[in-house]
Design an enzyme around this catalytic site. Structure first.
Site, short mmCIF file in Angstrom:
data_model
loop_
_atom_site.label_atom_id
_atom_site.label_comp_id
_atom_site.label_asym_id
_atom_site.label_seq_id
_atom_site.Cartn_x
_atom_site.Cartn_y
_atom_site.Cartn_z
N TRP A 158 0.81 -1.22 0.00
CA TRP A 158 0.00 0.00 0.00
C TRP A 158 0.85 1.28 0.00
O TRP A 158 0.32 2.36 -0.21
CB TRP A 158 -0.92 0.02 1.22
N ASN A 159 2.14 1.18 0.31
CA ASN A 159 2.87 2.45 0.53
C ASN A 159 3.21 3.19 -0.77
O ASN A 159 3.28 4.41 -0.77
CB ASN A 159 4.11 2.23 1.41
N LYS A 182 -2.26 -8.56 -7.60
CA LYS A 182 -3.09 -8.41 -6.39
C LYS A 182 -2.55 -7.23 -5.60
O LYS A 182 -1.55 -7.31 -4.92
CB LYS A 182 -3.03 -9.69 -5.54
N PRO A 183 -3.22 -6.06 -5.72
CA PRO A 183 -2.77 -4.90 -4.93
C PRO A 183 -3.18 -5.04 -3.46
O PRO A 183 -4.02 -5.89 -3.14
CB PRO A 183 -3.52 -3.74 -5.59
N GLY A 235 6.63 -6.28 -0.36
CA GLY A 235 5.90 -6.23 0.90
C GLY A 235 6.82 -6.60 2.05
O GLY A 235 8.04 -6.47 1.94
N SER A 236 6.21 -7.08 3.11
CA SER A 236 7.00 -7.36 4.31
C SER A 236 7.83 -8.63 4.16
O SER A 236 7.46 -9.54 3.41
CB SER A 236 6.06 -7.50 5.50
N GLU A 257 10.93 -8.02 -3.12
CA GLU A 257 11.33 -6.69 -2.64
C GLU A 257 10.73 -6.56 -1.26
O GLU A 257 9.54 -6.26 -1.11
CB GLU A 257 10.78 -5.61 -3.58
N CYS A 291 10.25 1.65 2.28
CA CYS A 291 11.18 0.55 2.58
C CYS A 291 12.62 1.05 2.61
O CYS A 291 13.50 0.37 3.12
CB CYS A 291 11.02 -0.55 1.56
N GLU A 465 14.70 -4.33 -9.68
CA GLU A 465 13.65 -3.67 -10.45
C GLU A 465 14.21 -2.38 -11.05
O GLU A 465 14.83 -1.58 -10.34
CB GLU A 465 12.43 -3.38 -9.57
P1 NAP Z 1 2.49 -6.90 3.59
O1 NAP Z 1 1.61 -6.99 4.77
O2 NAP Z 1 3.52 -7.93 3.41
O3 NAP Z 1 1.50 -6.85 2.33
C1 NAP Z 1 2.00 -6.73 1.03
C2 NAP Z 1 1.06 -7.42 0.07
O4 NAP Z 1 1.00 -8.80 0.39
C3 NAP Z 1 -0.37 -6.91 0.12
O5 NAP Z 1 -0.93 -6.91 -1.16
C4 NAP Z 1 -1.06 -7.96 0.97
O6 NAP Z 1 -2.45 -8.07 0.74
C5 NAP Z 1 -0.35 -9.20 0.50
N1 NAP Z 1 -0.49 -10.34 1.40
C6 NAP Z 1 -0.63 -10.33 2.74
N2 NAP Z 1 -0.76 -11.61 3.18
C7 NAP Z 1 -0.70 -12.42 2.10
C8 NAP Z 1 -0.78 -13.82 1.90
N3 NAP Z 1 -0.95 -14.67 2.91
N4 NAP Z 1 -0.67 -14.29 0.65
C9 NAP Z 1 -0.51 -13.47 -0.40
N5 NAP Z 1 -0.45 -12.13 -0.27
C10 NAP Z 1 -0.51 -11.62 0.97
O7 NAP Z 1 3.27 -5.52 3.53
P2 NAP Z 1 2.70 -4.06 3.67
O8 NAP Z 1 2.46 -3.76 5.10
O9 NAP Z 1 1.56 -3.86 2.73
O10 NAP Z 1 3.92 -3.21 3.08
C11 NAP Z 1 4.93 -2.73 3.87
C12 NAP Z 1 6.17 -3.59 3.73
O11 NAP Z 1 6.57 -3.60 2.36
C13 NAP Z 1 7.34 -3.04 4.49
O12 NAP Z 1 8.02 -4.08 5.13
C14 NAP Z 1 8.20 -2.41 3.41
O13 NAP Z 1 9.55 -2.29 3.76
C15 NAP Z 1 7.97 -3.33 2.28
N6 NAP Z 1 8.28 -2.66 1.00
C16 NAP Z 1 9.39 -3.05 0.32
C17 NAP Z 1 9.73 -2.43 -0.87
C18 NAP Z 1 10.95 -2.84 -1.64
O14 NAP Z 1 11.07 -2.46 -2.80
N7 NAP Z 1 11.85 -3.62 -1.07
C19 NAP Z 1 8.94 -1.41 -1.37
C20 NAP Z 1 7.81 -1.03 -0.65
C21 NAP Z 1 7.49 -1.68 0.53
P3 NAP Z 1 -3.53 -7.40 1.72
O15 NAP Z 1 -3.22 -5.96 1.72
O16 NAP Z 1 -4.82 -7.70 1.04
O17 NAP Z 1 -3.38 -8.03 3.04
#
Ligand code: NAP
Length: 487
Positions: A158-159, A182-183, A235-236, A257, A291, A465
């Site tokens: 989402w960020n 899947k956003p 994501g995380s 990522e 991130c 990327e």
């Molecule tokens: P997140 O909780 O891991 O969610 C990311 C995505 O994964 C969302 O679309 C989420 O869907 C989905 N997801 C959650 N549980 C899942 C499952 N069991 N199976 C499949 N998909 C699943 O992370 P966030 O809180 O949205 O994002 C913040 C994190 O992203 C931070 O740790 C940040 O550092 C990292 N990030 C990294 C980068 C990079 O380039 N390295 C860039 C940006 C952010 P739902 O929203 O529907 O739950």
């Protein structure tokens, strides 16, 4: 709710599967909230496994044709897509601010950044070169070709709801792949608007699908499918690790990522004003929810007081407000869990001897707003020193030697972005080489561009990327051993 945008067609409360705008099979929906006031902006279909499998099949069918289209055809559609993103920049940015909360100026910047990936990869599609390798026998030559991986599943956070998708869609389509995306549940509208513009640009149906709904069921259908040949995830680290395991079952290609915990080091020979400006940018952009945010600001002991004073002075100027306020530098946090985490980190820092010299509490605007915060006397016992805060909290640590600070900077499972400021050329090389990170910002706090290979090491992920390297994540290498050349 009617959003204030010029082109209302961009605001779509449907999923996009095989070129059709559809509801969930059971018509169930999910609410999307404005983080400023928790009002419902709109609703999206709550899709599950059935819809996901329809999208995967459509993507597989469409990809067969797409991979045969020649490079100029792909380039031309991607270029049109890029132009449409640019001409709708303002509306796309407004949708982003509604659902994500970031200041409109930042959202406009994010849309430009997104567009840049589509533009870059529209050009790269013409440069997917192979190789001819000298024969290992008299009558042999080896020819190397690169081919698309196939159907790609893309899961985004989402960020940066627009940019994180663009960084995947651009190279995947350019390589000849198709996508099922899947956003994040908080920010689906940016992705849906993106798909609308891809369709307008003439992208054939089935190549780009966007599913909204239950992360677990959609995620499982994607990872279980043998038609899906690659998963790209931003994501995380926690969810990334789980998805890696799931992908192992069918040995999918993966790009990850994941989270970061960036050190930001200011050496005693640095330009302090420039370092302060860089640290402010690296820390407070997107209200600290990036991130690549500076998580640990290490300042040499000889300049610690001078730097702290200047940093606090600049952080104090940051205006916290709702994203459509032209004066806003910082918006709200994304949700209650994010606010609770920031509060926990600040309380913990205080308990470990941290001195809050700015902010340190929820903002008077209430809701999900938190004050820009600076903590002096930070130490390695604090949660902020090893967990991502994902909020506007800047802990200032002190250090005395180069060796010590490199060891502390590397003492983390993460390895995404790092930063340091120095005016010493030899130190610039030494430290750049020793930091165990995928990205080093040397005398800069802003490191993102489509022309560089963004990505992390260690538990921050794998794959890159952007740049000429970015397309490799979507290509398979094949060699053809050609025999019988010589009589
Ligand atoms: P997140 O909780 O891991 O969610 C990311 C995505 O994964 C969302 O679309 C989420 O869907 C989905 N997801 C959650 N549980 C899942 C499952 N069991 N199976 C499949 N998909 C699943 O992370 P966030 O809180 O949205 O994002 C913040 C994190 O992203 C931070 O740790 C940040 O550092 C990292 N990030 C990294 C980068 C990079 O380039 N390295 C860039 C940006 C952010 P739902 O929203 O529907 O739950």
């Amino acid at each position: 709710m009617k959003l204030e945008i010029k082109n209302q067609s961009l605001f779509i409360e449907k999923a996009y599967i095989n070129g059709q705008w559809v509801d969930a099979d059971d018509s169930s929906t999910l609410d999307v909230l404005n983080p400023v006031n928790q009002e419902i902006i709109g609703r999206v279909p709550n899709c599950g496994a059935t819809e996901t499998n329809v999208a995967i099949n459509a993507a597989a069918e469409a990809q067969k044709k797409w991979q045969k289209s020649h490079a100029k055809e792909k380039a031309s559609i991607l270029r049109d897509f890029y132009n449409l993103i640019c001409s709708n920049q303002d509306d796309l940015a407004r949708i982003l601010t509604y659902e994500q909360g970031k200041p409109l100026a930042e959202a406009i910047g994010e849309i430009a950044y997104s567009a840049s990936f589509i533009e870059w990869f529209s050009e790269e599609t013409k440069r997917i070169y192979g190789d001819v390798i000298p024969g290992h026998m008299h009558d042999r030559r080896t020819i190397v070709i690169k081919q698309p991986v196939g159907v790609v599943a893309a899961i985004t956070p989402w960020n940066f709801p627009s940019a994180m998708l663009a960084r995947k869609v651009g190279p995947a389509l350019a390589a000849g792949c198709s996508l099922v995306c899947k956003p994040a549940k908080q920010t689906p509208f940016s992705a849906l608007a993106f798909a609308y513009l891809a369709e307008e640009a003439g992208l054939p149906k089935g190549l780009l699908n966007v599913l909204t709904g239950n992360a677990q069921t959609i995620g499982k259908a994607l990872t279980d499918s043998t038609l899906v040949r690659k998963l790209t995830f931003t994501g995380s680290t926690e969810i990334g690790k789980m998805l890696l395991k799931e992908c192992a079952k069918t040995v999918k290609r993966v790009s990850m990522e994941l989270g970061g915990h960036a050190p930001f080091i200011v050496f005693e020979d640095a330009d302090i004003e420039a370092a302060i400006a860089g640290a402010i940018a690296a820390k407070y952009r997107n209200t600290g929810q990036t991130c690549v945010c500076a998580n640990r600001i290490y300042v040499h002991q000889d300049i610690y007081e001078q730097f702290s004073e200047g940093f606090v002075k600049e952080a104090r100027k940051l205006q916290t407000s709702q994203g459509f306020d032209p004066l806003a530098d910082q918006g709200p946090l994304i949700d209650e869990a994010a606010l609770a985490k920031v509060e926990e980190h600040v309380a913990d820092a205080k308990n470990h001897g941290g001195q809050v010299v700015l902010g340190g509490q929820p903002h008077e605007l209430g809701g999900l707003f938190y004050e820009p915060t600076v903590i002096k006397n930070a130490n390695d016992e604090m949660l902020v020193s090893y967990e991502e805060t994902f909020g506007p909290v800047a802990p200032l640590f002190s250090f005395s030697t180069e060796e010590e600070v490199i060891e502390r900077a590397n003492n983390t499972p993460f390895g995404l972005a790092s930063y340091f400021y120095t005016s010493d050329l030899a130190k610039s090389w030494r430290v750049s080489e020793q930091l165990e990170y995928g990205i080093v910002g040397l005398n800069t706090g802003i490191i993102s561009t489509e022309m560089a290979p963004f990505g992390g090491v260690k538990e921050s992920g794998m794959g890159r990327e952007g740049s000429k390297y970015g397309i490799d994540d979507y290509l398979e290498i094949k060699y053809i051993s050609l025999a019988g050349i010589e009589e």
